[in-house]
Design a protein around this motif. Structure first.
Motif, PDB file in Angstrom:
ATOM      1  N   VAL A   1     -15.780  -2.124  -2.850  1.00 36.12           N
ATOM      2  CA  VAL A   1     -16.542  -2.088  -1.372  1.00 36.12           C
ATOM      3  C   VAL A   1     -16.323  -3.123  -0.700  1.00 36.12           C
ATOM      4  O   VAL A   1     -16.113  -4.330  -1.032  1.00 36.12           O
TER       5      VAL A   1
ATOM      6  N   ALA B   1      -7.983   7.491   1.454  1.00 37.44           N
ATOM      7  CA  ALA B   1      -8.543   6.631   0.297  1.00 37.44           C
ATOM      8  C   ALA B   1      -9.691   5.733   0.608  1.00 37.44           C
ATOM      9  O   ALA B   1     -10.378   5.384  -0.365  1.00 37.44           O
TER      10      ALA B   1
ATOM     11  N   GLY C   1       0.815   3.866  -3.019  1.00 37.28           N
ATOM     12  CA  GLY C   1      -0.087   4.944  -2.492  1.00 37.28           C
ATOM     13  C   GLY C   1      -1.348   4.615  -2.555  1.00 37.28           C
ATOM     14  O   GLY C   1      -2.422   5.590  -2.720  1.00 37.28           O
ATOM     15  N   ALA C   2      -1.672   3.393  -2.161  1.00 35.47           N
ATOM     16  CA  ALA C   2      -3.081   2.963  -2.102  1.00 35.47           C
ATOM     17  C   ALA C   2      -3.872   2.806  -0.900  1.00 35.47           C
ATOM     18  O   ALA C   2      -3.175   2.735   0.127  1.00 35.47           O
ATOM     19  N   GLY C   3      -5.133   2.889  -1.035  1.00 34.84           N
ATOM     20  CA  GLY C   3      -5.838   2.836   0.403  1.00 34.84           C
ATOM     21  C   GLY C   3      -5.868   1.525   0.738  1.00 34.84           C
ATOM     22  O   GLY C   3      -5.517   0.465  -0.196  1.00 34.84           O
ATOM     23  N   ILE C   4      -5.896   1.126   1.945  1.00 36.83           N
ATOM     24  CA  ILE C   4      -5.766  -0.142   2.492  1.00 36.83           C
ATOM     25  C   ILE C   4      -6.889  -0.607   3.640  1.00 36.83           C
ATOM     26  O   ILE C   4      -7.428   0.326   4.493  1.00 36.83           O
ATOM     27  N   VAL C   5      -7.384  -1.604   3.488  1.00 38.69           N
ATOM     28  CA  VAL C   5      -8.353  -2.218   4.375  1.00 38.69           C
ATOM     29  C   VAL C   5      -7.941  -3.613   4.936  1.00 38.69           C
ATOM     30  O   VAL C   5      -7.473  -4.410   4.012  1.00 38.69           O
TER      31      VAL C   5
ATOM     32  N   ARG D   1     -18.528   4.145   4.524  1.00 40.80           N
ATOM     33  CA  ARG D   1     -20.057   4.442   3.574  1.00 40.80           C
ATOM     34  C   ARG D   1     -21.098   4.461   4.421  1.00 40.80           C
ATOM     35  O   ARG D   1     -22.091   5.328   4.573  1.00 40.80           O
TER      36      ARG D   1
ATOM     37  N   GLN E   1      -2.609   5.444   5.791  1.00 37.16           N
ATOM     38  CA  GLN E   1      -1.846   6.082   4.837  1.00 37.16           C
ATOM     39  C   GLN E   1      -1.048   7.138   5.524  1.00 37.16           C
ATOM     40  O   GLN E   1       0.122   7.390   5.592  1.00 37.16           O
TER      41      GLN E   1
ATOM     42  N   VAL F   1     -13.272   5.272   2.125  1.00 40.17           N
ATOM     43  CA  VAL F   1     -14.327   6.311   2.713  1.00 40.17           C
ATOM     44  C   VAL F   1     -15.486   5.051   3.374  1.00 40.17           C
ATOM     45  O   VAL F   1     -15.838   4.375   2.463  1.00 40.17           O
TER      46      VAL F   1
ATOM     47  N   SER G   1     -17.039   0.028   3.604  1.00 35.73           N
ATOM     48  CA  SER G   1     -15.917   1.107   2.954  1.00 35.73           C
ATOM     49  C   SER G   1     -16.010   1.209   1.542  1.00 35.73           C
ATOM     50  O   SER G   1     -15.917   0.029   1.079  1.00 35.73           O
ATOM     51  N   VAL G   2     -15.749   2.241   0.901  1.00 36.80           N
ATOM     52  CA  VAL G   2     -15.281   2.116  -0.368  1.00 36.80           C
ATOM     53  C   VAL G   2     -13.651   2.754  -0.596  1.00 36.80           C
ATOM     54  O   VAL G   2     -13.256   3.547  -0.003  1.00 36.80           O
ATOM     55  N   VAL G   3     -13.054   1.780  -1.143  1.00 37.71           N
ATOM     56  CA  VAL G   3     -11.643   2.304  -1.274  1.00 37.71           C
ATOM     57  C   VAL G   3     -11.451   3.115  -2.679  1.00 37.71           C
ATOM     58  O   VAL G   3     -11.599   2.416  -3.878  1.00 37.71           O
ATOM     59  N   ARG G   4     -11.166   4.365  -2.778  1.00 42.11           N
ATOM     60  CA  ARG G   4     -11.083   4.874  -4.155  1.00 42.11           C
ATOM     61  C   ARG G   4      -9.455   5.119  -4.336  1.00 42.11           C
ATOM     62  O   ARG G   4      -8.678   4.552  -3.866  1.00 42.11           O
TER      63      ARG G   4
ATOM     64  N   ALA H   1       0.873  -1.305  -0.082  1.00 41.63           N
ATOM     65  CA  ALA H   1       0.056  -0.009   0.066  1.00 41.63           C
ATOM     66  C   ALA H   1       0.786   1.344   0.224  1.00 41.63           C
ATOM     67  O   ALA H   1       0.523   1.990  -0.727  1.00 41.63           O
TER      68      ALA H   1
END
Ligand SMILES: Cc1cc2nc3c(=O)[nH]c(=O)nc-3n(C[C@H](O)[C@H](O)[C@H](O)COP(=O)(O)OP(=O)(O)OC[C@H]3O[C@@H](n4cnc5c(N)ncnc54)[C@H](O)[C@@H]3O)c2cc1C
Ligand SMILES: Nc1ncnc2c1ncn2[C@@H]1O[C@H](COP(=O)(O)O)[C@@H](O)[C@H]1O
Lengths: 357, 265
Positions: free
Chosen positions: A129, B226, A111-115, B230, B101, B228, A143-146, A107
């Protein structure tokens, strides 16, 4: 939908492809074209198995300069490179220690979003999602990872593995396996395994058992744990424990379940004398059926239990053992041909009164 | 030798308000102002481990770092009372709602500014519990990480950790500088003496803003995140489906019946 990188873990001891891989591939198919990335050479059988669950490409990662490299470092180096090359939009790992470490590092590189600990992942209009359960299962968070890419560590215990509906026969044969050579950064070469000691195995390990009987401080003593073991044996189950019980020396540390112990997903979890602290719930809340036996009706464990028994386990468990033995005897009697005389000479099971204890 | 311990200010779960609605604020972040917060318990073990290292050699300096709202000074005060020498609080309104991040970026910048031989962290924070910040900080600092250590020995230029990997116990040697996250098997934190709580008030606590760390405010916080959130839905508490009270024999019979009926035995 672009390529989806699936970082395949190998078992630390045996080196076999981890059981999480087919589950991750099952999810990856919903999100795009799965690409399996695995450290160290893969056997033909392994490749066929990955293909059966939907891997369209298999990338085997090697670092020729550092043959005993840490698999996490290999996976990270490969994922970083492949994600750029292929324009991958999603990277999936298992939410295990190694999987999370790989996810964390990838990540940062992308530079990525991480879950982490996602129990489900679906495609969405602005990015994948994810579903997580937080605060000991009290809340469900979507959550949404943009962004360009998303890195998701999946709690694979809650995901079934489904073979691909239309696996192209021979789609991924050994020839389709790509080899990727990476050079590890200096920092990754500064960590090395100096010793690995196998632990002796006895009862089924908690992490893969389908039934777990666990005891907490409420069991009262090391001798009391004998009762937990008897119930476990009657159900063919593994024995688990809480931190409290392990600290008191009543059960071994590798039986510890929870945030800092094993995370289990059994079919049936029987919690005896366990209050149900957040730490403990973190490891067992995903069991399909939870039975709790505790004398305190306000113990938090009852909030997540399917069956709650308010009572003293020192009375309930022996009664349960009796009951199980009685049912077993009934079943054997049913299976026996009609008219066979009862060997004990007692009355027939269906008219027998409940055995007194 | 410079030890930096990363400590997080989290809602106190002992209050067990986590089950009643109200953990989350209107913007779906954890409502740290509305809840009573404290030093995340796993991080207490990291502070304790730093103390144990300091007891074995003379040259150890321990600095605790947190990124959090104004109330997080209480978490730092607690860590100082447990024995840390100094503290840094990264405080900036723009940080509200930062994801992993942004958090790792800020913490790595703070650690870099302090200088370090070893960064110690807890395994997971008790609120978000992602267990990724230590490895992300390591990646940003360009150093190796050893996560989930059960035992830590510090040598001259190497730190050795022992880890339980389920079927095996593994020893890993890592060249310093490095990041290590520790489990709660590493040794119980001691309760601070009244004297050290008083002494902690004399210790240095610095507050740094994003400007001090040269991080643009627009690149952190809720807006830059990054991931969000919901929706947050309390899981319906239909459980327990069956609550049995009363004498043991009847309860055991009902349990056995339930298990048979649901084909669990
Ligand atoms: C950083 C950190 C990480 C942790 N990680 C974990 C973890 O991974 N796993 C874990 O398990 N814990 C973990 N813990 C510890 C956790 O917070 C709890 O202390 C622990 O789970 C409690 O164990 P328990 O339920 O056995 O004990 P207790 O909370 O004392 O509960 C005992 C229960 O037994 C009941 N009881 C007593 N006598 C009887 C009887 N005769 N019959 C029936 N019921 C009876 C009581 O009513 C009570 O509900 C962690 C703690 C920390 C700080
Ligand atoms: N905001 C923060 N401030 C200081 N340390 C943190 C913060 N967030 C995470 N950490 C550290 O990283 C560890 C793991 O956190 P997490 O990845 O959130 O589970 C924690 O135990 C802390 O040591």
């Amino acid at each position: 939908m672009g390529p989806v990188l699936v970082l395949v873990d190998r078992d630390g001891g045996s080196g076999a492809v981890h059981a999480s891989a087919p589950r991750l591939l099952t999810l990856a198919r919903r999100l795009g074209e799965p690409v399996a990335v695995l450290p160290h050479p893969a056997g033909a059988a392994e490749v066929r198995r990955l293909a059966r669950y939907g891997a369209e490409r298999v990338c085997v990662v090697e670092a020729p300069e550092t043959p005993d490299a840490d698999p996490v470092a290999l996976a990270v180096a490969a994922a970083g490179e492949l994600a750029w090359q292929m324009g991958a939009s999603v990277v999936l790992t298992a939410s295990t220690r190694t999987g999370r470490e790989a996810a964390a590092r990838v990540a940062v590189r992308l530079g990525a979003g991480i879950v982490t600990a996602a129990s489900d992942v679906r495609p969405g209009p602005d990015g994948p999602v994810t579903v997580q359960e937080v605060c000991g299962g009290a809340y469900r968070v979507e959550s949404v990872v943009r962004g360009q890419a998303a890195v998701i560590a999946v709690d694979t215990g809650s995901v079934p593995a489904d073979a691909a509906a239309d696996p192209v026969p021979g789609q991924v044969e050994e020839s389709a396996v790509e080899r990727l050579f990476v050079r590890l950064p200096e920092a990754a070469r500064r960590a090395r395994v100096v010793a690995r000691t196998r632990k002796p195995a006895c009862r089924p390990a908690v992490s893969c058992a389908s039934v777990v009987v666990a005891g907490g401080r409420g069991v009262g003593s090391a001798a009391g744990f004998g009762l937990i073991e008897q119930v476990a044996d009657a159900l063919g189950a593994a024995v688990g424990g809480t931190h409290g019980a392990a600290d008191l020396g009543w059960c071994p540390h590798d039986a510890l379940i929870g945030q800092t112990g094993a995370v289990v997903h059994p079919k049936l979890y029987v919690a005896c004398g366990i209050s149900g602290s957040v730490h403990h719930r973190a490891g067992m809340q995903h069991a399909s059926t939870i039975v709790a036996i505790d004398k305190d009706p306000s113990a938090p464990i009852f909030r997540i239990a399917d069956v709650g028994i308010v009572g003293d386990l020192h009375q309930v468990l022996p009664a349960l053992l009796n009951e199980l033995a009685r049912r077993r005897a009934d079943m054997q009697a049913d299976a026996a041909p009609a008219g066979t005389p009862d060997p004990t000479g007692e009355s027939t099971p269906d008219t027998a009164p409940v055995a007194a204890d | 030798m410079k030890l930096v311990v990363l400590v997080k200010h989290v809602p106190d779960e002992a209050a067990d308000r986590l089950f009643t609605a109200g953990v989350f604020a209107a913007d779906l972040t954890v409502d740290r102002d509305g809840l009573s917060c404290r030093l995340s318990e796993p991080d207490e073990y990291a502070v304790e481990q730093a103390m144990r290292i300091a007891r074995r050699r003379m040259d150890v300096q321990i600095c605790v770092v947190t990124m959090g709202p104004a109330g997080a000074v209480r978490t730092l005060a607690r860590a100082l009372a447990l024995g840390a020498d100094e503290a840094v609080h990264v405080l900036d309104d723009a940080l509200h709602g930062s994801d992993a991040q942004a958090t790792s970026r800020v913490l790595a910048a703070a650690v870099e500014r302090l200088g370090f031989d070893l960064v110690l962290c807890g395994t997971a924070s008790t609120d978000s519990g992602m267990s990724v910040v230590p490895a992300m900080v390591a990646e940003r600092l360009g150093v190796p990480a050893a996560c989930e250590a059960d035992t830590v020995w510090v040598g001259e230029d190497e730190v050795m950790v022992r880890r339980d990997e389920g079927t095996a116990v593994v020893d890993v040697a890592v060249g310093m500088p490095a990041v290590v996250s520790v489990t709660d098997r590493i040794g119980e934190p001691r309760y601070p003496a009244f004297r050290s709580i008083v002494e902690a008030r004399q210790k240095t606590l610095r507050t740094w803003s994003l400007k001090d760390l040269r991080i643009p405010a627009a690149e952190v916080g809720l807006g830059a995140s990054a991931t969000v959130v919901r929706s947050v839905t309390p899981c319906a508490e239909q459980r327990p489906a069956l609550l049995v009270e009363g004498e043991a024999r009847g309860a055991a019979a009902r349990l056995a019946a339930y298990l048979t009926e649901h084909q669990l035995i």
